[in-house]
Design a protein around this motif. Structure first.
Motif, PDB file in Angstrom:
ATOM      1  N   ALA A  70      11.668  10.248 -11.290  1.00  0.00           N
ATOM      2  CA  ALA A  70      10.811   9.913 -10.151  1.00  0.00           C
ATOM      3  C   ALA A  70      10.474   8.420 -10.161  1.00  0.00           C
ATOM      4  CB  ALA A  70       9.531  10.741 -10.196  1.00  0.00           C
ATOM      5  N   GLY A  71      10.293   7.878 -11.356  1.00  0.00           N
ATOM      6  CA  GLY A  71      10.010   6.451 -11.475  1.00  0.00           C
ATOM      7  C   GLY A  71      11.168   5.597 -10.999  1.00  0.00           C
ATOM      8  N   PHE A  72      12.379   5.954 -11.415  1.00  0.00           N
ATOM      9  CA  PHE A  72      13.540   5.169 -11.003  1.00  0.00           C
ATOM     10  C   PHE A  72      13.809   5.308  -9.509  1.00  0.00           C
ATOM     11  CE2 PHE A  72      14.731   5.023 -15.553  1.00  0.00           C
ATOM     12  CZ  PHE A  72      14.965   3.658 -15.649  1.00  0.00           C
ATOM     13  N   ALA A  73      13.559   6.475  -8.951  1.00  0.00           N
ATOM     14  CA  ALA A  73      13.742   6.660  -7.510  1.00  0.00           C
ATOM     15  C   ALA A  73      12.737   5.814  -6.727  1.00  0.00           C
ATOM     16  CB  ALA A  73      13.604   8.134  -7.146  1.00  0.00           C
ATOM     17  N   ALA A  74      11.505   5.781  -7.199  1.00  0.00           N
ATOM     18  CA  ALA A  74      10.490   4.946  -6.552  1.00  0.00           C
ATOM     19  C   ALA A  74      10.843   3.467  -6.702  1.00  0.00           C
ATOM     20  CB  ALA A  74       9.120   5.233  -7.154  1.00  0.00           C
ATOM     21  N   TYR A  75      11.315   3.093  -7.878  1.00  0.00           N
ATOM     22  CA  TYR A  75      11.715   1.705  -8.162  1.00  0.00           C
ATOM     23  C   TYR A  75      12.844   1.281  -7.221  1.00  0.00           C
ATOM     24  CZ  TYR A  75      13.556  -2.227 -10.952  1.00  0.00           C
ATOM     25  OH  TYR A  75      14.008  -3.450 -11.382  1.00  0.00           O
ATOM     26  N   ALA A  76      13.814   2.171  -6.999  1.00  0.00           N
ATOM     27  CA  ALA A  76      14.945   1.862  -6.122  1.00  0.00           C
ATOM     28  C   ALA A  76      14.500   1.651  -4.688  1.00  0.00           C
ATOM     29  CB  ALA A  76      15.982   2.981  -6.186  1.00  0.00           C
ATOM     30  N   ASN A  77      13.344   2.205  -4.335  1.00  0.00           N
ATOM     31  CA  ASN A  77      12.795   2.042  -2.989  1.00  0.00           C
ATOM     32  C   ASN A  77      11.685   0.995  -2.939  1.00  0.00           C
ATOM     33  OD1 ASN A  77      13.869   4.257  -0.938  1.00  0.00           O
ATOM     34  ND2 ASN A  77      13.805   5.211  -2.966  1.00  0.00           N
ATOM     35  N   GLN A  78      11.584   0.203  -3.999  1.00  0.00           N
ATOM     36  CA  GLN A  78      10.600  -0.879  -4.098  1.00  0.00           C
ATOM     37  C   GLN A  78       9.163  -0.378  -4.011  1.00  0.00           C
ATOM     38  OE1 GLN A  78      11.630  -4.045  -1.363  1.00  0.00           O
ATOM     39  NE2 GLN A  78      13.695  -4.238  -2.161  1.00  0.00           N
ATOM     40  N   LYS A  79       8.953   0.850  -4.437  1.00  0.00           N
ATOM     41  CA  LYS A  79       7.598   1.408  -4.536  1.00  0.00           C
ATOM     42  C   LYS A  79       7.125   1.157  -5.967  1.00  0.00           C
ATOM     43  CE  LYS A  79       8.669   5.087  -1.187  1.00  0.00           C
ATOM     44  NZ  LYS A  79       7.729   4.748  -0.104  1.00  0.00           N
ATOM     45  N   CYS A 106       8.503  -3.938 -12.822  1.00  0.00           N
ATOM     46  CA  CYS A 106       7.574  -3.419 -11.803  1.00  0.00           C
ATOM     47  C   CYS A 106       6.383  -4.358 -11.650  1.00  0.00           C
ATOM     48  CB  CYS A 106       7.089  -2.023 -12.193  1.00  0.00           C
ATOM     49  SG  CYS A 106       8.304  -0.706 -11.963  1.00  0.00           S
ATOM     50  N   GLU A 107       5.919  -4.905 -12.757  1.00  0.00           N
ATOM     51  CA  GLU A 107       4.820  -5.873 -12.691  1.00  0.00           C
ATOM     52  C   GLU A 107       5.231  -7.077 -11.857  1.00  0.00           C
ATOM     53  OE1 GLU A 107       1.894  -5.337 -13.572  1.00  0.00           O
ATOM     54  OE2 GLU A 107       1.875  -3.878 -15.200  1.00  0.00           O
ATOM     55  N   ARG A 108       6.466  -7.505 -12.021  1.00  0.00           N
ATOM     56  CA  ARG A 108       6.979  -8.594 -11.181  1.00  0.00           C
ATOM     57  C   ARG A 108       6.960  -8.186  -9.713  1.00  0.00           C
ATOM     58  NH1 ARG A 108      12.657 -10.206 -11.807  1.00  0.00           N
ATOM     59  NH2 ARG A 108      12.018 -11.770 -10.281  1.00  0.00           N
ATOM     60  N   GLY A 109       7.438  -6.967  -9.449  1.00  0.00           N
ATOM     61  CA  GLY A 109       7.485  -6.485  -8.081  1.00  0.00           C
ATOM     62  C   GLY A 109       6.114  -6.408  -7.439  1.00  0.00           C
ATOM     63  N   LEU A 110       5.089  -6.217  -8.269  1.00  0.00           N
ATOM     64  CA  LEU A 110       3.711  -6.142  -7.777  1.00  0.00           C
ATOM     65  C   LEU A 110       3.061  -7.525  -7.704  1.00  0.00           C
ATOM     66  CD1 LEU A 110       2.600  -2.960  -9.749  1.00  0.00           C
ATOM     67  CD2 LEU A 110       2.874  -3.153  -7.265  1.00  0.00           C
ATOM     68  N   GLY A 111       3.864  -8.563  -7.944  1.00  0.00           N
ATOM     69  CA  GLY A 111       3.338  -9.922  -7.844  1.00  0.00           C
ATOM     70  C   GLY A 111       2.553 -10.360  -9.063  1.00  0.00           C
ATOM     71  N   ARG A 112       2.880  -9.779 -10.223  1.00  0.00           N
ATOM     72  CA  ARG A 112       2.166 -10.124 -11.460  1.00  0.00           C
ATOM     73  C   ARG A 112       3.154 -10.615 -12.523  1.00  0.00           C
ATOM     74  NH1 ARG A 112      -1.061  -4.998 -10.288  1.00  0.00           N
ATOM     75  NH2 ARG A 112       0.262  -3.892 -11.794  1.00  0.00           N
ATOM     76  N   PRO A 113       3.831 -11.759 -12.284  1.00  0.00           N
ATOM     77  CA  PRO A 113       4.805 -12.255 -13.262  1.00  0.00           C
ATOM     78  C   PRO A 113       4.177 -12.591 -14.614  1.00  0.00           C
ATOM     79  CG  PRO A 113       4.346 -13.921 -11.591  1.00  0.00           C
ATOM     80  CD  PRO A 113       3.721 -12.659 -11.113  1.00  0.00           C
TER      81      PRO A 113
END
Length: 279
Positions: A70-79, A106-113
């Motif tokens: 479920a995590g990888f599926a969400a990641y693939a959809n940028q969730k 994911c932290e990067r994707g959330l704007g937290r580099p």
């Protein structure tokens, strides 16, 4: 959601099958089949993969492999927020650090580099296998670039794995990231050299390194098929413009005859039916 009959659920890894043995047999089969669909679709149809992952999650939320999928599926959809929550849940269940790099991304994707860089320096990294350590290095370099620290990103990528002549599964991506960082820093000659190295190692064509290299070398690809179609279209227009108009005149005569005939039948014609799309 429908699942093809040929998908049995036995296609998943043995480790996952073993995990699912804690469930009733019928339920385990349903979960397994949904997990197979996630794996089949995640690259090409990520939205559908995500939908199947939600079904599996609803059926077996206490199974670590289901949370991971479920995590990888969400990641693939940028969730990324959702993906991070699922990865954390899977890690709590297993105690494994294998998901550490993707959690940092994911932290990067959330704007937290900054958080991603903090994770890159954590003790957990030393517990990762070689492939995961390379992945962590890629994430850290990406975080540096997020912060505008391009030179630091280049240094981050410099490693024995990058310098090695041995081709590993991670080699194309590592070399590509390095070439791209060099180009971003204005070091075009070095970037060209490293893009060429990517091409050498990328036997499956998983990157667009050959296109990037060609662009740097000033090579322009021409789509012959498109050119032929455009040429055929232009010739068709010329033929149309060069007609002598005889067909048009005959059509005009026929139209005149039809007009005369219609006077005799005026009022007897049925109304023209409009298509539903037109109405």
């Amino acid at each position: 959601m429908p699942i093809p009959d040929e998908v049995t659920g036995h296609e998943i890894d043995k480790d996952v099958q073993q995990e699912l043995q804690s469930l009733p047999k019928g339920l385990a089969e349903d979960v397994a089949r949904n997990l197979v669909m996630v794996a089949k679709l995640i690259d090409e149809e990520p939205e559908e993969a995500y939908a199947y992952s939600r079904i599996a999650l609803r059926l077996a939320s206490r199974v670590a492999s289901v949370r991971e999928a479920a995590g990888f599926a969400a990641y693939a959809n940028q969730k990324y927020s959702e993906a991070l929550a699922e990865f954390r849940a899977a890690r709590r269940m297993t105690g494994s650090v294998d998901l550490w790099p993707v959690m940092a991304d994911c932290e990067r994707g959330l704007g937290r580099p900054e958080k991603a860089l903090e994770m890159a320096g954590a003790p957990e990294v030393h517990k990762l296998d070689k492939a995961a350590q390379v992945e962590m290095r890629l994430v850290a370099a990406g975080a540096r670039r997020d912060l505008g620290q391009i030179d630091a990103a280049i240094v981050t990528l410099q490693s024995p794995e990058l310098a090695s002549n041995s081709a590993q599964p991670w080699t194309p991506r590592l070399r590509y990231a390095y070439a791209d960082a060099l180009l971003a820093a204005g070091r075009e000659d070095e970037a060209r050299e490293w893009f060429a190295k990517v091409v050498e190692s990328d036997k499956d064509g998983s990157t667009d390194a050959s296109d990037r290299l060609a662009e740097l070398e000033g090579v322009e690809f021409v789509d012959v098929l498109v050119e032929d179609e455009e040429r055929d279209g232009a010739e068709g227009l010329e033929d149309s413009d060069g007609s002598d108009g005889s067909d048009d005149s005959s059509e005009g005569s026929e139209a005149s005859v039809d007009s005369d005939d219609s006077k005799d039948t005026e009022g007897s014609e049925e109304p023209v039916r409009r298509d539903a799309d037109e109405g």
